[in-house]
Design an enzyme around this catalytic site. Sequence first.
Site, PDB file in Angstrom:
ATOM      1  N   GLU A 199       0.834  -1.210   0.000  1.00 16.30           N
ATOM      2  CA  GLU A 199       0.000   0.000   0.000  1.00 16.30           C
ATOM      3  C   GLU A 199       0.867   1.258   0.000  1.00 16.30           C
ATOM      4  O   GLU A 199       0.530   2.256  -0.651  1.00 16.30           O
ATOM      5  CB  GLU A 199      -0.943   0.016   1.218  1.00 16.30           C
ATOM      6  CG  GLU A 199      -1.923  -1.135   1.300  1.00 16.30           C
ATOM      7  CD  GLU A 199      -2.990  -1.135   0.212  1.00 16.30           C
ATOM      8  OE1 GLU A 199      -3.034  -0.205  -0.606  1.00 16.30           O
ATOM      9  OE2 GLU A 199      -3.774  -2.109   0.191  1.00 16.30           O
ATOM     10  N   THR A 236      -1.307   0.877 -10.157  1.00 18.09           N
ATOM     11  CA  THR A 236      -2.590   0.317  -9.722  1.00 18.09           C
ATOM     12  C   THR A 236      -3.354   1.248  -8.790  1.00 18.09           C
ATOM     13  O   THR A 236      -4.475   0.953  -8.391  1.00 18.09           O
ATOM     14  CB  THR A 236      -2.393  -1.085  -9.108  1.00 18.09           C
ATOM     15  OG1 THR A 236      -3.666  -1.700  -8.943  1.00 18.09           O
ATOM     16  CG2 THR A 236      -1.668  -1.011  -7.772  1.00 18.09           C
ATOM     17  N   GLU A 296     -12.517   0.365  -9.735  1.00 17.30           N
ATOM     18  CA  GLU A 296     -12.181  -0.563 -10.829  1.00 17.30           C
ATOM     19  C   GLU A 296     -13.095  -0.444 -12.043  1.00 17.30           C
ATOM     20  O   GLU A 296     -12.638  -0.526 -13.192  1.00 17.30           O
ATOM     21  CB  GLU A 296     -12.163  -2.010 -10.316  1.00 17.30           C
ATOM     22  CG  GLU A 296     -10.918  -2.375  -9.510  1.00 17.30           C
ATOM     23  CD  GLU A 296     -10.881  -1.766  -8.116  1.00 17.30           C
ATOM     24  OE1 GLU A 296     -11.935  -1.279  -7.651  1.00 17.30           O
ATOM     25  OE2 GLU A 296      -9.812  -1.771  -7.484  1.00 17.30           O
ATOM     26  N   ASP A 302      -5.198  -9.378  -7.953  1.00 15.69           N
ATOM     27  CA  ASP A 302      -5.567  -8.498  -9.060  1.00 15.69           C
ATOM     28  C   ASP A 302      -4.417  -7.755  -9.744  1.00 15.69           C
ATOM     29  O   ASP A 302      -4.141  -7.925 -10.931  1.00 15.69           O
ATOM     30  CB  ASP A 302      -6.644  -7.497  -8.602  1.00 15.69           C
ATOM     31  CG  ASP A 302      -6.346  -6.824  -7.243  1.00 15.69           C
ATOM     32  OD1 ASP A 302      -5.296  -7.103  -6.647  1.00 15.69           O
ATOM     33  OD2 ASP A 302      -7.170  -6.005  -6.800  1.00 15.69           O
ATOM     34  N   ARG A 323       0.535   3.762  -3.189  1.00 18.37           N
ATOM     35  CA  ARG A 323      -0.143   5.037  -2.896  1.00 18.37           C
ATOM     36  C   ARG A 323       0.850   6.174  -2.697  1.00 18.37           C
ATOM     37  O   ARG A 323       0.692   7.251  -3.272  1.00 18.37           O
ATOM     38  CB  ARG A 323      -1.016   4.893  -1.643  1.00 18.37           C
ATOM     39  CG  ARG A 323      -2.092   3.841  -1.812  1.00 18.37           C
ATOM     40  CD  ARG A 323      -3.053   3.785  -0.633  1.00 18.37           C
ATOM     41  NE  ARG A 323      -3.786   2.530  -0.653  1.00 18.37           N
ATOM     42  CZ  ARG A 323      -5.032   2.360  -0.235  1.00 18.37           C
ATOM     43  NH1 ARG A 323      -5.702   3.374   0.250  1.00 18.37           N
ATOM     44  NH2 ARG A 323      -5.613   1.179  -0.272  1.00 18.37           N
TER      45      ARG A 323
HETATM   46  C1  DMJ Z   1      -6.540   0.373  -4.717  1.00 20.66           C
HETATM   47  O1  DMJ Z   1      -5.721   0.606  -3.628  1.00 20.66           O
HETATM   48  C2  DMJ Z   1      -5.772  -0.241  -5.840  1.00 20.66           C
HETATM   49  O2  DMJ Z   1      -6.479  -0.085  -7.027  1.00 20.66           O
HETATM   50  C3  DMJ Z   1      -5.464  -1.693  -5.609  1.00 20.66           C
HETATM   51  O3  DMJ Z   1      -4.831  -2.298  -6.693  1.00 20.66           O
HETATM   52  C4  DMJ Z   1      -6.739  -2.448  -5.315  1.00 20.66           C
HETATM   53  N1  DMJ Z   1      -7.505  -1.836  -4.281  1.00 20.66           N
HETATM   54  C5  DMJ Z   1      -7.725  -0.419  -4.286  1.00 20.66           C
HETATM   55  C6  DMJ Z   1      -8.962   0.048  -4.994  1.00 20.66           C
HETATM   56  O4  DMJ Z   1     -10.036  -0.758  -4.946  1.00 20.66           O
END
Ligand code: DMJ
Length: 508
Positions: free
Chosen positions: A92, A486, A399, A221, A96
């Site tokens: 995370e 992501t 998503e 994912d 982020r």
């Molecule tokens: C985000 O932190 C990112 O997209 C991650 O890959 C999956 N979860 C969340 C959003 O749903």
Amino acid sequence: MGAEGDKMEAIVAAFKHAWNAYVRDAMGCDEYRPISRTCENFTAEGGIGYTIVDAIDTMYLMGLRTEYETARYWIETELSFNHSSSAVSTFETTIRVLGGLLSAHYLTSDRLYLKHAEDLGHRLVVAFNTLSGIPNPTVSLGKSDEPQYSYTTSLAEAGSLQLEFKYLAELTKNDTFWYKAERAMSVIHNGLLSNGLAPTRIRLKQGTFQSSIVRLGSLADSYYEYLLKQYLLTKSTETVYQTMYNNAVDGIAENLVQQTPEEHLTYMAELNPQGYSLNSTPSAWNLGHRQEHLVCFLAGSLMLGAVTSGSRDGHRMVSVPPKPHELTPRGLRDWKMGIDFLEGCMSTHSTKTGLAPEVAEFRVADDANYPYDKDWFIPRRDASANRSPYEARYMLRPEIVESIFIAWRLTGDSRYRDWAWNVFSSIQKHARIPTGGYGIVADVDQVPAELLDKQETFFMSETLKYLYLTFCDADVLPLQDSVFNTEAHPIPIFSPTVIPLANHPPPT
Ligand code: DMJ
């Protein structure tokens, strides 16, 4: 101003509503609680920028000068990663905070962000110092010694740090960042199933997979997302990732894609191991017909993969929309699969709020006693509990709008803008807190909606950014020039100079 301009303005106003409440109640704090007007930090020493750094590139793109300067000033005067009291999530914090700093630097060329990114990179890279090279899921930012070993980590946590560390390596000319991230990929590569997919749990010491569920949602994912994006990031030169991506999508096409019997909705099933212990090979895999909202990122990825990796020359974007002769047979298959799957994801918005739940389950052909009138339902596992079940929530996730944005850019078909606007309107109607901020919708099939007290940081970094970009001109962040990490932070596509490409992948 035209209709699209009005929509962009409405999305910018929503961003300001979320941001201003955060500034009013929680400035500097990692995660905002908009109902109680409190917040939570992830280390005892204070915030490390989860909300501010995650949101700053969206402000910049939206042209919010005052908000941007407020955020930048906090980063300049307050941000420090010298926090050793608690361990933070390696994944995370990378997607982020490191991702946010790297994209802020990319968009603005301001070296303040690069200075912090390099510092954070040195603190995070310690996580890779395990026997296998698979990163520990947590890391204490203030310590430079070996991480405390966890026994296992997830596929997503090990296999979706590479865009950030490779770009950081390139910017800082420090190849350690590159090789540490790359090594984790070769360990995963060595343990893949013969169908190109991977179980979700991997042992840190041995670097081997446990017998565990195969799915495209939580714990997995972004690994699949980053296979394609690693290939694209370095100008389609690292063909090992194209091969891994192709094999994975073949595995998805052969094993996971399903259609419901009545409405013909396309969804992605899961594979549950049968007759196994954690350390033995399963005797069989059973299909599970449960799909998390998270999986819907894949619709856009499949479409992006089709027009790049699946184009006749293997990397270049093709016409908008692509002409059939421009794509390979695999590209054509993936393009159609992406479009059908996005329609399937959109069907899960047929709820009382117009928002999709965290989990949907689908009707299977031979279920004669199926009790619902549509081909999917919300599996309410803890329905007896005194609160709405987790599966029924809408957590402000991005998503579906992420895939809608990619579909819009690659087709120019106005139905995707209509879908984006519908999702945004439902968020405005049901998740907006009049006094400031946005909360989690506790049950998408209940009106008026009950809200839970959390404004996820990805709401400002991803959901509102993808919605905004869907209504912008296509020359704002063209898909040819960058990949989104992501967490929706754009990273430019580059020719690596720090690493001789012949070394890829490094020997295990
Ligand atoms: C985000 O932190 C990112 O997209 C991650 O890959 C999956 N979860 C969340 C959003 O749903």
